[in-house]
Write a protein that holds these residues in place. Structure first.
Motif, short mmCIF file in Angstrom:
data_model
loop_
_atom_site.label_atom_id
_atom_site.label_comp_id
_atom_site.label_asym_id
_atom_site.label_seq_id
_atom_site.Cartn_x
_atom_site.Cartn_y
_atom_site.Cartn_z
N SER A 18 52.28 48.32 72.98
CA SER A 18 51.85 48.95 71.73
C SER A 18 52.02 50.47 71.82
N LEU A 19 51.66 51.04 72.97
CA LEU A 19 51.84 52.48 73.17
C LEU A 19 53.33 52.84 73.10
N LEU A 20 54.18 52.08 73.78
CA LEU A 20 55.62 52.35 73.74
C LEU A 20 56.16 52.32 72.31
N ALA A 21 55.73 51.35 71.54
CA ALA A 21 56.22 51.21 70.17
C ALA A 21 55.82 52.39 69.29
N GLU A 22 54.70 53.02 69.60
CA GLU A 22 54.21 54.10 68.76
C GLU A 22 54.54 55.49 69.30
N SER A 23 55.17 55.57 70.45
CA SER A 23 55.47 56.87 71.07
C SER A 23 56.89 57.29 70.74
N LYS A 24 57.00 58.44 70.10
CA LYS A 24 58.31 58.95 69.71
C LYS A 24 59.20 59.24 70.91
N GLY A 25 58.62 59.70 72.02
CA GLY A 25 59.40 60.09 73.18
C GLY A 25 59.66 58.99 74.20
N ALA A 26 59.26 57.78 73.89
CA ALA A 26 59.44 56.68 74.86
C ALA A 26 60.92 56.35 75.05
N THR A 27 61.27 56.09 76.30
CA THR A 27 62.65 55.72 76.64
C THR A 27 62.62 54.43 77.44
N VAL A 28 63.78 53.90 77.76
CA VAL A 28 63.87 52.70 78.60
C VAL A 28 63.20 52.94 79.95
N PHE A 29 63.16 54.19 80.40
CA PHE A 29 62.57 54.50 81.70
C PHE A 29 61.05 54.39 81.69
N HIS A 30 60.46 54.23 80.54
CA HIS A 30 59.01 54.03 80.44
C HIS A 30 58.63 52.56 80.50
N THR A 31 59.58 51.66 80.37
CA THR A 31 59.24 50.24 80.33
C THR A 31 58.71 49.77 81.68
N LEU A 32 57.85 48.78 81.63
CA LEU A 32 57.28 48.24 82.86
C LEU A 32 58.35 47.61 83.74
N ASP A 33 59.36 47.01 83.14
CA ASP A 33 60.44 46.41 83.93
C ASP A 33 61.22 47.46 84.71
N TRP A 34 61.39 48.63 84.13
CA TRP A 34 62.12 49.70 84.82
C TRP A 34 61.34 50.23 86.02
N MET A 35 60.03 50.25 85.91
CA MET A 35 59.20 50.84 86.96
C MET A 35 59.32 50.13 88.31
N ALA A 36 59.72 48.88 88.30
CA ALA A 36 59.86 48.13 89.55
C ALA A 36 61.06 48.57 90.37
N ILE A 37 61.98 49.29 89.79
CA ILE A 37 63.22 49.65 90.47
C ILE A 37 62.99 50.47 91.73
N TYR A 38 62.13 51.49 91.67
CA TYR A 38 61.88 52.31 92.86
C TYR A 38 61.37 51.46 94.01
N GLU A 39 60.48 50.53 93.71
CA GLU A 39 59.92 49.68 94.76
C GLU A 39 60.96 48.74 95.34
N LEU A 40 61.90 48.30 94.52
CA LEU A 40 62.94 47.39 95.00
C LEU A 40 63.90 48.07 95.98
N PHE A 41 64.20 49.33 95.74
CA PHE A 41 65.24 50.01 96.51
C PHE A 41 64.71 51.03 97.51
N SER A 42 63.42 51.23 97.58
CA SER A 42 62.88 52.21 98.51
C SER A 42 61.57 51.68 99.12
N PRO A 43 61.64 51.14 100.33
CA PRO A 43 60.42 50.63 100.97
C PRO A 43 59.35 51.73 101.07
N GLY A 44 58.10 51.36 100.90
CA GLY A 44 57.01 52.32 101.00
C GLY A 44 56.77 53.10 99.73
N THR A 45 57.42 52.69 98.66
CA THR A 45 57.27 53.38 97.38
C THR A 45 56.36 52.58 96.47
N SER A 46 55.54 53.27 95.73
CA SER A 46 54.71 52.60 94.73
C SER A 46 54.82 53.32 93.39
#
Length: 113
Positions: A18-46
């Protein structure tokens, strides 16, 4: 208003979408699915979100990435680049953003950061 830092996996998905839908500045990089990328490619990252809540309404959020190596913790928010940043509902006042940034600083700034 309540501020908190939570793991991205623990955020209420419906409230966040709901926040993403109403935020003018939201990008694909704000999606929850995107956030997992750092953890997948960099051990010890949260990946976390610093959030501002008004009762049950998520007003604003900012993605935060923490890298840990050799006893040092590097914390950054993609919020200060082209890849994301603090997002908030269009009706929010600037005090929400200021509170979000203060909470980020209080939570993550330390002698080993």
């Amino acid at each position: 208003m309540k501020f908190s830092a939570v793991e991205y996996r623990d955020i209420d998905r419906q409230a966040y979408c709901s926040l993403l839908a109403e935020s003018k500045g939201a990008t694909v990089f704000h999606t929850l699915d995107w956030m997992a990328i750092y953890e997948l490619f960099s051990p010890g990252t949260s990946q976390l979100l610093v959030c501002a809540w008004d009762q049950d309404t998520l007003l604003a959020a900012m993605p935060v990435t923490i890298f840990r190596k050799l006893g040092v913790r590097a914390v950054f928010s993609s919020g200060f680049s082209l890849y994301g940043g603090p997002i908030m509902r269009s009706r929010c006042e600037s005090s929400v953003l200021q509170g979000l940034l203060r909470h980020f600083e209080r939570t993550f700034l330390g002698p080993r950061t």
